[in-house]
Design a protein around this motif. Sequence first.
Motif, PDB file in Angstrom:
ATOM      1  N   UNK A  59     -15.967  81.992  53.500  1.00 40.85           N
ATOM      2  CA  UNK A  59     -15.896  81.634  52.008  1.00 40.85           C
ATOM      3  C   UNK A  59     -15.604  80.266  51.937  1.00 40.85           C
ATOM      4  N   UNK A  60     -16.551  79.575  51.050  1.00 40.69           N
ATOM      5  CA  UNK A  60     -16.605  77.963  50.783  1.00 40.69           C
ATOM      6  C   UNK A  60     -16.098  77.883  49.313  1.00 40.69           C
ATOM      7  N   UNK A  61     -14.844  77.645  49.144  1.00 43.52           N
ATOM      8  CA  UNK A  61     -14.110  77.499  47.730  1.00 43.52           C
ATOM      9  C   UNK A  61     -14.393  76.079  47.197  1.00 43.52           C
ATOM     10  N   UNK A  62     -14.983  75.850  46.017  1.00 41.76           N
ATOM     11  CA  UNK A  62     -15.128  74.604  45.593  1.00 41.76           C
ATOM     12  C   UNK A  62     -13.950  74.159  44.807  1.00 41.76           C
ATOM     13  N   UNK A  63     -14.253  72.954  44.343  1.00 39.59           N
ATOM     14  CA  UNK A  63     -13.150  72.098  43.616  1.00 39.59           C
ATOM     15  C   UNK A  63     -12.619  72.966  42.559  1.00 39.59           C
ATOM     16  N   UNK A  64     -13.765  73.690  41.689  1.00 38.05           N
ATOM     17  CA  UNK A  64     -13.365  74.236  40.567  1.00 38.05           C
ATOM     18  C   UNK A  64     -12.914  75.846  40.575  1.00 38.05           C
ATOM     19  N   UNK A  65     -12.928  76.211  42.119  1.00 38.97           N
ATOM     20  CA  UNK A  65     -12.644  77.618  42.116  1.00 38.97           C
ATOM     21  C   UNK A  65     -13.651  78.705  42.352  1.00 38.97           C
ATOM     22  N   UNK A  66     -14.931  78.113  42.217  1.00 37.51           N
ATOM     23  CA  UNK A  66     -15.997  78.910  42.435  1.00 37.51           C
ATOM     24  C   UNK A  66     -15.998  79.073  44.151  1.00 37.51           C
ATOM     25  N   UNK A  67     -16.736  80.256  44.573  1.00 39.78           N
ATOM     26  CA  UNK A  67     -16.407  80.748  45.900  1.00 39.78           C
ATOM     27  C   UNK A  67     -18.150  81.054  46.280  1.00 39.78           C
ATOM     28  N   UNK A  68     -18.543  80.592  47.355  1.00 35.87           N
ATOM     29  CA  UNK A  68     -19.768  80.987  47.896  1.00 35.87           C
ATOM     30  C   UNK A  68     -19.470  81.902  49.125  1.00 35.87           C
ATOM     31  N   UNK A  69     -19.776  83.089  49.093  1.00 38.08           N
ATOM     32  CA  UNK A  69     -19.483  83.939  50.197  1.00 38.08           C
ATOM     33  C   UNK A  69     -20.525  84.421  50.953  1.00 38.08           C
ATOM     34  N   UNK A  70     -20.293  84.099  52.257  1.00 42.36           N
ATOM     35  CA  UNK A  70     -21.609  84.450  53.262  1.00 42.36           C
ATOM     36  C   UNK A  70     -21.079  85.663  54.275  1.00 42.36           C
TER      37      UNK A  70
END
Length: 130
Positions: A59-70
């Motif tokens: 899970x890569x959580x961005x500064x804004x709180x969006x998440x890239x799930x792999x």
Amino acid sequence: MIKNYWLKFLIIVPLLFLASCSEIIDNIDRQKEQENYVSPYMGKWIGTFTGEVSGDLILNVSKSGSIEVTRIVNTNVEEVYYTSLQGAGSAAISPSASPKGFVLTGSLETKSGTWKQQYWSGSWSVTKQP
């Protein structure tokens, strides 16, 4: 009679102008808050999901709180999709489905939760990377 209308006009117009300026300033302040927001969960989280199907999660959580799930299954099948944290400051993951129907539900506060994909289900856990 005409003087009365002009007097009302000269009083009302500046008041309307001030009200609209105040609204514009409030909108600018809200926009700046959103631009400056940094999620306390920002960063890379690595873990696993187990159950009827198992594999690895990133899970890569961005500064804004969006998440890239792999999601990686059988070390060779990788799926990437995007979701977000529910509301500012929340640790709850928004239940967005991947193109294949994989849905995470849970919290980064507890670093765990459940997952579901069609008729399969299980649990997941992650740890934040330094």
